[in-house]
Design a protein around this motif. Structure first.
Motif, PDB file in Angstrom:
ATOM      1  N   TYR A 178       0.855  -1.189   0.000  1.00  0.00           N
ATOM      2  CA  TYR A 178       0.000   0.000   0.000  1.00  0.00           C
ATOM      3  C   TYR A 178       0.888   1.235   0.000  1.00  0.00           C
ATOM      4  O   TYR A 178       1.828   1.309   0.777  1.00  0.00           O
ATOM      5  CB  TYR A 178      -0.900   0.006   1.231  1.00  0.00           C
ATOM      6  CG  TYR A 178      -1.645  -1.298   1.432  1.00  0.00           C
ATOM      7  CD1 TYR A 178      -2.829  -1.548   0.742  1.00  0.00           C
ATOM      8  CD2 TYR A 178      -1.152  -2.277   2.286  1.00  0.00           C
ATOM      9  CE1 TYR A 178      -3.505  -2.743   0.914  1.00  0.00           C
ATOM     10  CE2 TYR A 178      -1.818  -3.475   2.466  1.00  0.00           C
ATOM     11  CZ  TYR A 178      -2.999  -3.706   1.774  1.00  0.00           C
ATOM     12  OH  TYR A 178      -3.661  -4.885   1.932  1.00  0.00           O
TER      13      TYR A 178
ATOM     14  N   GLY B  84      -1.413 -11.051  10.022  1.00  0.00           N
ATOM     15  CA  GLY B  84      -0.566  -9.939   9.600  1.00  0.00           C
ATOM     16  C   GLY B  84       0.578 -10.348   8.693  1.00  0.00           C
ATOM     17  O   GLY B  84       1.447  -9.539   8.388  1.00  0.00           O
TER      18      GLY B  84
ATOM     19  N   GLY C 251       0.375 -11.073   5.590  1.00  0.00           N
ATOM     20  CA  GLY C 251       0.196 -10.581   4.222  1.00  0.00           C
ATOM     21  C   GLY C 251      -0.676 -11.457   3.340  1.00  0.00           C
ATOM     22  O   GLY C 251      -0.680 -11.296   2.117  1.00  0.00           O
ATOM     23  N   LYS C 252      -1.451 -12.359   3.942  1.00  0.00           N
ATOM     24  CA  LYS C 252      -2.301 -13.255   3.149  1.00  0.00           C
ATOM     25  C   LYS C 252      -3.387 -12.473   2.397  1.00  0.00           C
ATOM     26  O   LYS C 252      -3.584 -12.654   1.196  1.00  0.00           O
ATOM     27  CB  LYS C 252      -2.955 -14.321   4.052  1.00  0.00           C
ATOM     28  CG  LYS C 252      -1.966 -15.113   4.889  1.00  0.00           C
ATOM     29  CD  LYS C 252      -2.632 -16.195   5.711  1.00  0.00           C
ATOM     30  CE  LYS C 252      -3.586 -15.682   6.789  1.00  0.00           C
ATOM     31  NZ  LYS C 252      -2.900 -14.940   7.881  1.00  0.00           N
ATOM     32  N   SER C 253      -4.073 -11.607   3.138  1.00  0.00           N
ATOM     33  CA  SER C 253      -5.133 -10.813   2.496  1.00  0.00           C
ATOM     34  C   SER C 253      -4.539  -9.904   1.424  1.00  0.00           C
ATOM     35  O   SER C 253      -5.109  -9.740   0.343  1.00  0.00           O
ATOM     36  CB  SER C 253      -5.865  -9.959   3.527  1.00  0.00           C
ATOM     37  OG  SER C 253      -6.500 -10.793   4.476  1.00  0.00           O
ATOM     38  N   THR C 254      -3.394  -9.302   1.747  1.00  0.00           N
ATOM     39  CA  THR C 254      -2.750  -8.406   0.785  1.00  0.00           C
ATOM     40  C   THR C 254      -2.382  -9.163  -0.487  1.00  0.00           C
ATOM     41  O   THR C 254      -2.542  -8.640  -1.602  1.00  0.00           O
ATOM     42  CB  THR C 254      -1.496  -7.774   1.418  1.00  0.00           C
ATOM     43  OG1 THR C 254      -1.886  -7.134   2.634  1.00  0.00           O
ATOM     44  CG2 THR C 254      -0.865  -6.751   0.487  1.00  0.00           C
TER      45      THR C 254
HETATM   46  N1  LIG Z   1      -5.093  -0.856   3.608  1.00  0.00           N
HETATM   47  C1  LIG Z   1      -3.894  -0.992   4.219  1.00  0.00           C
HETATM   48  N2  LIG Z   1      -3.031   0.051   4.266  1.00  0.00           N
HETATM   49  C2  LIG Z   1      -1.827  -0.083   4.865  1.00  0.00           C
HETATM   50  N3  LIG Z   1      -1.394  -1.201   5.457  1.00  0.00           N
HETATM   51  C3  LIG Z   1      -2.201  -2.281   5.458  1.00  0.00           C
HETATM   52  C4  LIG Z   1      -3.503  -2.221   4.839  1.00  0.00           C
HETATM   53  N4  LIG Z   1      -4.096  -3.430   4.993  1.00  0.00           N
HETATM   54  C5  LIG Z   1      -3.199  -4.197   5.664  1.00  0.00           C
HETATM   55  N5  LIG Z   1      -2.069  -3.517   5.951  1.00  0.00           N
HETATM   56  C6  LIG Z   1      -0.895  -4.042   6.631  1.00  0.00           C
HETATM   57  O1  LIG Z   1      -0.380  -5.121   5.878  1.00  0.00           O
HETATM   58  C7  LIG Z   1       0.110  -6.143   6.725  1.00  0.00           C
HETATM   59  C8  LIG Z   1      -0.462  -7.475   6.293  1.00  0.00           C
HETATM   60  O2  LIG Z   1      -1.861  -7.469   6.498  1.00  0.00           O
HETATM   61  P1  LIG Z   1      -2.823  -8.568   5.884  1.00  0.00           P
HETATM   62  O3  LIG Z   1      -2.493  -8.749   4.456  1.00  0.00           O
HETATM   63  O4  LIG Z   1      -4.215  -8.197   6.228  1.00  0.00           O
HETATM   64  O5  LIG Z   1      -2.377  -9.877   6.694  1.00  0.00           O
HETATM   65  P2  LIG Z   1      -3.196 -11.216   6.977  1.00  0.00           P
HETATM   66  O6  LIG Z   1      -4.340 -11.286   6.044  1.00  0.00           O
HETATM   67  O7  LIG Z   1      -2.201 -12.301   6.754  1.00  0.00           O
HETATM   68  O8  LIG Z   1      -3.619 -11.179   8.399  1.00  0.00           O
HETATM   69  C9  LIG Z   1      -0.261  -5.741   8.132  1.00  0.00           C
HETATM   70  O9  LIG Z   1       0.913  -5.255   8.758  1.00  0.00           O
HETATM   71  C10 LIG Z   1      -1.255  -4.630   7.981  1.00  0.00           C
HETATM   72  O10 LIG Z   1      -1.113  -3.672   8.992  1.00  0.00           O
END
Ligand SMILES: Nc1ncnc2c1ncn2[C@@H]1O[C@H](COP(=O)(O)OP(=O)(O)O)[C@@H](O)[C@H]1O
Ligand SMILES: [Mg+2]
Lengths: 236, 305
Positions: A13, A39, A41-44
């Motif tokens: 991001y 946290g 990065g799976k969702s990302t």
């Molecule tokens: N929209 C966003 N903007 C900035 N940072 C983000 C955003 N969404 C998630 N993050 C950061 O990205 C990292 C990975 O998050 P995420 O992909 O949700 O992990 P997971 O799905 O594995 O729990 C986290 O440190 C989170 O704070």
């Protein structure tokens, strides 16, 4: 040909790189589990594959076509489906409107046919059509969300923690249904799951993410049997 | 007394179109659009120009004003707000809209000069000639039935569009959750473009009625902005139904208050006092506005926060 190929993907991001150098692929009718601590990065990763966050470098190929720079709605039209972890239904719309929206670019005959298919997978949907989504239970919403994806006849469905809103006793059953989807609807599935054990049991392949990088990529069974990794990162 | 009622109704009709348009910009791009008043003035000058050049009453040119105002607003979205959507904060969006207001306002001034040279008519501080209708033993200005009919027709059409058509479902969905709509194959850009077209089109339509009541100039749009914001705030930001209700509340109370002030010999120039007070009191007492009272039911479109 692989349904999905992800090569050396770096994404995040703004200026922040969250996912680094991720490479994996999904074959026809395969279920790939993406697991790892909160946290990591799976969702990302799913967002990056679908074009919903910033990609710094690397490539995403869908059925051999490079879609890395394509906007999400075009990927959806090619047959990719993505179910976000939260906000995966339109709360202010009725169930019927939600489904109509998912089918907005199809003609009426096609919509009717596909709706029948989805209703045979989820008969309970029939009685909910006129309800506003905000009045539904977590499980019912998940079914609506999944139905919306399937209405689009995707060849790949990416699910972000589909069992998060469910009571623990329903998780196994729900994941079994996800796998039935693969068999009945003939789709490939990428499944992000907190319930690592249940997910790995129903998956073909596994991707273990830790701090934005790939710690393991291979057979789901192999990951389960790797005591070291399973214990350290999955608490199994 | 009748005059007061007529004035309040016409003013409220106008505010209703303005407020619904402003709401459409707010709920799609979260921009408090300070250029919204200029869209109304675009409508004024389109109708004025056409009625001077081609004859006919300005009422006949409402469709042209609707289309042209919509087009200007559509361009504002495509060239300015769409590139900034999801990429910037609310303050930046607001400042950008103020800059856009300046650009449009001075463009209108330039146009007014050109039009004056070209058509040899006054292009500032002018009014439109109205027709009169006989009703209940008195003569009413035509702008009353005309604006009421147009507002009713446009709001009803908007309702049908939003709730009875596929495009409407897509609009409501994209407003609630643009990311998900996009994930399901909806081109949010296109859907929002339509919303912005309607936003400017409604404002420009409102604009056509304005010179039937007051003298207008390119700057008049700016002064329409405050009561429009008040209507949207009082009605509940993000609710179209609330905006309509807010428009009639603000329209009537402002008109009545101005009348009271005049009665006791105070200048009506102070009438924005009420409008400002309404905004502040609403935000303090009912932060979600009137529509918060029927939250979720009825004509309420909201973006997930
Ligand atoms: N929209 C966003 N903007 C900035 N940072 C983000 C955003 N969404 C998630 N993050 C950061 O990205 C990292 C990975 O998050 P995420 O992909 O949700 O992990 P997971 O799905 O594995 O729990 C986290 O440190 C989170 O704070
Ligand atoms: Mg997650």
């Amino acid at each position: 040909m692989r349904v999905l190929e992800v090569k050396g993907l770096r994404a995040g991001y703004g200026q922040m790189e969250i996912v680094s150098n991720v490479t994996f692929d999904v074959g026809d009718r395969e279920v790939v589990a993406v697991v790892g601590p909160n946290g990591s990065g799976k969702s990302t990763l799913l967002k990056a594959v679908f074009g919903l966050c910033r990609v710094f470098s690397g490539a995403v190929l869908f059925k051999g076509e490079d879609v890395t720079r394509l906007p999400p709605h075009k990927r959806s039209r090619l047959g990719m489906a993505y179910l976000p972890q939260t906000g995966n239904v339109f709360e202010s719309l009725t169930v019927r409107e939600n489904l109509m929206l998912a089918a907005h670019d199809l003609d009426e005959e096609e919509v009717r046919k596909r709706l029948e298919g989805v209703l045979s997978l989820f008969p309970e949907l029939g009685g909910l059509m006129r309800r506003k989504v905000r009045t539904l239970s977590g499980g019912e919403r998940q079914i609506v969300a999944l139905s919306m994806s399937l209405l689009r006849n995707p060849s790949l469905v990416m699910l972000d923690e589909p069992t998060a809103a469910l009571a623990p006793r329903l998780v196994k059953q729900a994941l079994k249904r996800v796998v039935e989807l693969r068999d009945e609807a003939g789709v490939s599935i990428v499944l992000v799951e907190q319930n690592a054990l249940s997910a790995l049991e129903v998956s073909d392949k596994a991707l273990l993410m830790v701090s934005g990088t790939v710690k393991f990529w291979g057979g789901a069974r192999e990951l389960l049997e790797d005591r070291e990794l399973a214990k350290t990162y999955l608490g199994l | 007394m009748l005059d007061l009622l007529v004035g309040a109704l016409v003013y409220s009709n106008l505010l209703a179109l303005m407020a619904v348009g402003l709401s459409l910009a707010l709920i799609t791009c979260r921009v408090s659009n300070f250029a919204h008043g200029d869209f109304a003035m675009v409508g004024v000058y389109v109708a004025y120009t056409l009625s001077v050049v081609a004859g006919l009453t300005p009422y006949a040119w409402i469709p042209a004003a609707f289309a042209f105002g919509g087009l200007v607003s559509l361009l504002a979205y495509l060239l300015v707000f769409e590139p900034l959507r999801e990429r910037t904060d609310l303050v930046t969006l607001m400042v950008v809209s103020m800059a856009l207001d300046m650009v449009l306002r001075y463009s209108l001034h330039v146009y007014a000069d050109l039009m004056q040279q070209w058509l040899r008519v006054y292009t500032r501080l002018f009014m439109f000639d109205d027709f009169l209708v006989e009703a209940a033993g008195s003569r009413l200005p035509g702008v009353l039935p005309a604006s009421t009919a147009v507002v009713a027709a446009l709001l009803a059409s908007l309702y049908v569009l939003l709730y009875k058509t596929r495009v409407g479902v897509a609009m409501r969905a994209a407003i609630e959750n643009p990311g998900l709509a996009e994930a399901l194959g909806v081109s949010v850009r296109r859907v929002f473009a339509l919303s912005w077209f309607l936003s400017g089109a409604l404002a420009a339509t409102a604009g056509v009625f304005l010179p039937f009541r007051i003298m207008v100039s390119p700057d008049t749009g700016w002064s329409m902005l405050l009561p429009t914001f008040a209507a949207v705030t009082v009605g509940g930001i993000g609710s179209l139904g609330g905006s309509v209700l807010g428009a009639y509340l603000i329209g009537f109370s402002e008109t009545v208050l101005a009348y009271q002030l005049a009665q006791v010999g105070i200048s009506t120039a102070y009438r924005p006092l009420l409008t400002f007070a309404a905004i502040i009191v609403t935000l303090l007492v009912y932060p979600r506005g009137l529509s918060g009272l029927w939250s979720g039911k009825g004509w309420s479109l909201r973006r997930r926060s």
